[in-house]
Write a protein that holds these residues in place. Structure first.
Motif, PDB file in Angstrom:
ATOM      1  N   ASP A 175     -36.679  51.373   9.730  1.00 15.72           N
ATOM      2  CA  ASP A 175     -37.755  52.265   9.305  1.00 15.72           C
ATOM      3  C   ASP A 175     -37.571  52.649   7.841  1.00 15.72           C
ATOM      4  O   ASP A 175     -36.492  53.061   7.426  1.00 15.72           O
ATOM      5  N   TYR A 176     -38.632  52.542   7.073  1.00 16.38           N
ATOM      6  CA  TYR A 176     -38.575  52.813   5.640  1.00 16.38           C
ATOM      7  C   TYR A 176     -38.137  54.251   5.349  1.00 16.38           C
ATOM      8  O   TYR A 176     -37.233  54.495   4.544  1.00 16.38           O
ATOM      9  N   HIS A 177     -38.743  55.221   6.020  1.00 17.00           N
ATOM     10  CA  HIS A 177     -38.442  56.629   5.745  1.00 17.00           C
ATOM     11  C   HIS A 177     -37.012  56.980   6.160  1.00 17.00           C
ATOM     12  O   HIS A 177     -36.316  57.714   5.455  1.00 17.00           O
ATOM     13  N   LYS A 178     -36.584  56.449   7.284  1.00 14.09           N
ATOM     14  CA  LYS A 178     -35.220  56.708   7.742  1.00 14.09           C
ATOM     15  C   LYS A 178     -34.212  56.098   6.766  1.00 14.09           C
ATOM     16  O   LYS A 178     -33.197  56.712   6.431  1.00 14.09           O
ATOM     17  N   ARG A 179     -34.505  54.883   6.282  1.00  7.66           N
ATOM     18  CA  ARG A 179     -33.615  54.220   5.332  1.00  7.66           C
ATOM     19  C   ARG A 179     -33.563  54.992   4.016  1.00  7.66           C
ATOM     20  O   ARG A 179     -32.490  55.180   3.435  1.00  7.66           O
ATOM     21  N   MET A 180     -34.729  55.480   3.560  1.00  4.73           N
ATOM     22  CA  MET A 180     -34.756  56.251   2.316  1.00  4.73           C
ATOM     23  C   MET A 180     -33.966  57.546   2.455  1.00  4.73           C
ATOM     24  O   MET A 180     -33.252  57.960   1.534  1.00  4.73           O
ATOM     25  N   GLN A 181     -34.087  58.207   3.604  1.00  6.49           N
ATOM     26  CA  GLN A 181     -33.338  59.434   3.855  1.00  6.49           C
ATOM     27  C   GLN A 181     -31.838  59.143   3.853  1.00  6.49           C
ATOM     28  O   GLN A 181     -31.051  59.874   3.248  1.00  6.49           O
TER      29      GLN A 181
END
Length: 67
Positions: free
Chosen positions: A34-40
């Motif tokens: 997941d993009y948002h999880k990876r960014m976090q």
């Protein structure tokens, strides 16, 4: 005639190998998930690195003041 067939066959095999290697490199470089999880997660890692760097700088500054 026979030489041209062999040459094209060899060329085809080389192209397949090159394409396979290219696909493997691309798959390796792509991040999964997941993009948002990876960014976090990436942000958490960078904040932790920055916190450690700030602590190290503060310790060095304190050591300089003691001298």
């Amino acid at each position: 005639m026979e030489n041209t067939i062999m040459a094209r066959g060899n060329q085809r095999d080389l192209a397949r190998q090159k394409n396979l290697k290219k696909q493997q490199e691309k798959a390796k470089s792509e991040k999964k998930g997941d993009y948002h999880k990876r960014m976090q997660n990436d942000g958490d890692i960078l904040r932790e690195k920055q916190r450690l760097a700030d602590e190290r700088k503060a310790a060095e500054a304190a050591a300089k003041l003691k001298k």
